[in-house]
Design an enzyme around this catalytic site. Structure first.
Site, PDB file in Angstrom:
ATOM      1  N   ASP A 117      59.773  11.357  61.224  1.00  0.00           N
ATOM      2  CA  ASP A 117      61.071  10.899  61.685  1.00  0.00           C
ATOM      3  C   ASP A 117      61.958  10.728  60.443  1.00  0.00           C
ATOM      4  O   ASP A 117      61.442  10.716  59.315  1.00  0.00           O
ATOM      5  CB  ASP A 117      60.841   9.544  62.384  1.00  0.00           C
ATOM      6  N   LYS A 161      61.457  12.903  71.862  1.00  0.00           N
ATOM      7  CA  LYS A 161      61.025  13.634  70.667  1.00  0.00           C
ATOM      8  C   LYS A 161      59.664  14.261  70.930  1.00  0.00           C
ATOM      9  O   LYS A 161      58.627  13.755  70.504  1.00  0.00           O
ATOM     10  CB  LYS A 161      61.003  12.705  69.451  1.00  0.00           C
ATOM     11  N   ASP A 195      65.501   8.567  60.274  1.00  0.00           N
ATOM     12  CA  ASP A 195      66.169   7.265  60.127  1.00  0.00           C
ATOM     13  C   ASP A 195      65.184   6.112  60.199  1.00  0.00           C
ATOM     14  O   ASP A 195      64.397   5.997  61.147  1.00  0.00           O
ATOM     15  CB  ASP A 195      67.220   7.083  61.237  1.00  0.00           C
TER      16      ASP A 195
HETATM   17  O1  C5P Z   1      65.910   9.818  63.018  1.00  0.00           O
HETATM   18  P1  C5P Z   1      65.695   8.882  64.156  1.00  0.00           P
HETATM   19  O2  C5P Z   1      64.996   9.542  65.293  1.00  0.00           O
HETATM   20  O3  C5P Z   1      65.078   7.598  63.737  1.00  0.00           O
HETATM   21  O4  C5P Z   1      67.221   8.532  64.645  1.00  0.00           O
HETATM   22  C1  C5P Z   1      67.543   7.724  65.701  1.00  0.00           C
HETATM   23  C2  C5P Z   1      68.024   6.349  65.320  1.00  0.00           C
HETATM   24  O5  C5P Z   1      69.446   6.312  65.204  1.00  0.00           O
HETATM   25  C3  C5P Z   1      67.652   5.407  66.447  1.00  0.00           C
HETATM   26  O6  C5P Z   1      66.588   4.596  66.053  1.00  0.00           O
HETATM   27  C4  C5P Z   1      68.921   4.630  66.769  1.00  0.00           C
HETATM   28  O7  C5P Z   1      68.775   3.228  66.624  1.00  0.00           O
HETATM   29  C5  C5P Z   1      69.962   5.127  65.810  1.00  0.00           C
HETATM   30  N1  C5P Z   1      71.239   5.434  66.474  1.00  0.00           N
HETATM   31  C6  C5P Z   1      72.414   4.944  65.937  1.00  0.00           C
HETATM   32  N2  C5P Z   1      73.622   5.232  66.543  1.00  0.00           N
HETATM   33  C7  C5P Z   1      73.667   6.023  67.643  1.00  0.00           C
HETATM   34  C8  C5P Z   1      72.482   6.545  68.177  1.00  0.00           C
HETATM   35  C9  C5P Z   1      71.279   6.224  67.564  1.00  0.00           C
HETATM   36  O8  C5P Z   1      72.375   4.239  64.927  1.00  0.00           O
HETATM   37  N3  C5P Z   1      74.838   6.307  68.190  1.00  0.00           N
HETATM   38 MG    MG Z   2      63.656   6.270  63.203  1.00  0.00          MG
END
Ligand code: C5P
Ligand code: MG
Length: 256
Positions: free
Chosen positions: A5, A169, A7
């Site tokens: 992953d 995912k 973030d």
């Molecule tokens: O890379 P990863 O799969 O972790 O990315 C998703 C993350 O981005 C989620 O954990 C979510 O909290 C965050 N997110 C965000 N703003 C959004 C959508 C998702 O910060 N609009």
């Molecule tokens: Mg993440």
């Protein structure tokens, strides 16, 4: 191979008591988004993030709400006239940080020809720029994520599909499993994630014999610990480094 992953797994969750941004947050907080846009995006975050990490809701309950969050955020971002040419500066001006030890992780995997597949529900254009600016976007790195779609003038008009959110995912969004088929000689996987949704990232790999799942438990630690310990092989708390995975890789690649 390593499937990770992005973030809050490759990037840091916090630094000196402050939260670090996700790839979405980097855009949300950037100078190219209007004050009104920022407020609306923050409201979405405050409404949907507690749902994302709520240990008392099932994945079935969460899925449609995540689609709602991502869709609404992407619509708002698409109204902001973001330029493709602004991305590098937006990333440079952000507070994003990769976890300590990222150099060793990326460089070691490159050196030993181990594929690194980054499977992210974040924003692909942003995360690619982060690893490019960190000088670790080596040829063994492949990314599947949400990418921006720019018009002929380089202005953001929408996001390309299929939408990837925290809880889809798996191979349903990998458009066939060609990527994994090419890697069918790779039978051992290290999976890195920070969410319960990251556990299915290796589902499309055809010939898995061994999989080691390492999870960063970042938030709501007490409430989520039981579930994480059941699902991940190793659970890391209050650890903003990649030391554990680097140590395991060093052992596998160098000492054996
Ligand atoms: O890379 P990863 O799969 O972790 O990315 C998703 C993350 O981005 C989620 O954990 C979510 O909290 C965050 N997110 C965000 N703003 C959004 C959508 C998702 O910060 N609009
Ligand atoms: Mg993440």
């Amino acid at each position: 191979m390593v499937i990770s992953d992005f973030d809050m797994t490759l990037s840091r969750f916090g630094c000196n008591g402050r939260r670090c941004p996700t790839s979405h947050n980097i855009l949300d907080n950037s100078h190219v988004v209007s004050e009104d846009g920022k407020k609306k995006l923050k409201d979405l975050l405050h409404y949907y993030y507690p749902i994302e990490i709520d240990p008392d809701r099932t994945l079935e309950e969460k899925r449609p709400l995540m689609v709602e969050w991502w869709s609404r955020a992407h619509d708002l971002l698409s109204q902001q006239k973001i330029l493709k040419g602004d991305i590098a500066q937006i990333v440079r001006e952000s507070d994003v940080m990769l976890r300590d030890g990222f150099n060793e992780l990326f460089d070691q995997l490159h050196e030993y020809d181990v594929p690194l597949f980054i499977f992210s529900a974040g924003v692909g254009d942003i995360l690619e720029e982060i690893i490019r600016q960190a000088n670790v976007f080596h040829p063994n790195v492949n990314v599947v994520s949400n990418y921006m779609d720019f018009d002929d003038n380089g202005v953001l008009r929408c996001f390309k599909g299929p939408l990837i959110h925290t809880y889809n995912k798996n191979n349903t969004v990998l458009q066939g499993t060609e990527y994994f088929q090419q890697l069918s000689t790779r039978t051992s996987i290290i999976l890195l994630g920070d969410s319960m949704g990251d556990l299915t990232m290796a589902d499309g790999v055809p010939s898995v014999e061994n999989i080691l799942k390492i999870g960063f438990l970042n938030d709501k630690v007490e409430e989520q610990r039981g579930k994480y310990l059941d699902a991940y092989d190793i659970v890391l708390e209050s650890d903003e480094t990649l030391d554990v995975v680097n140590g395991i890789l060093r052992y596998i690649l160098i000492e054996t």
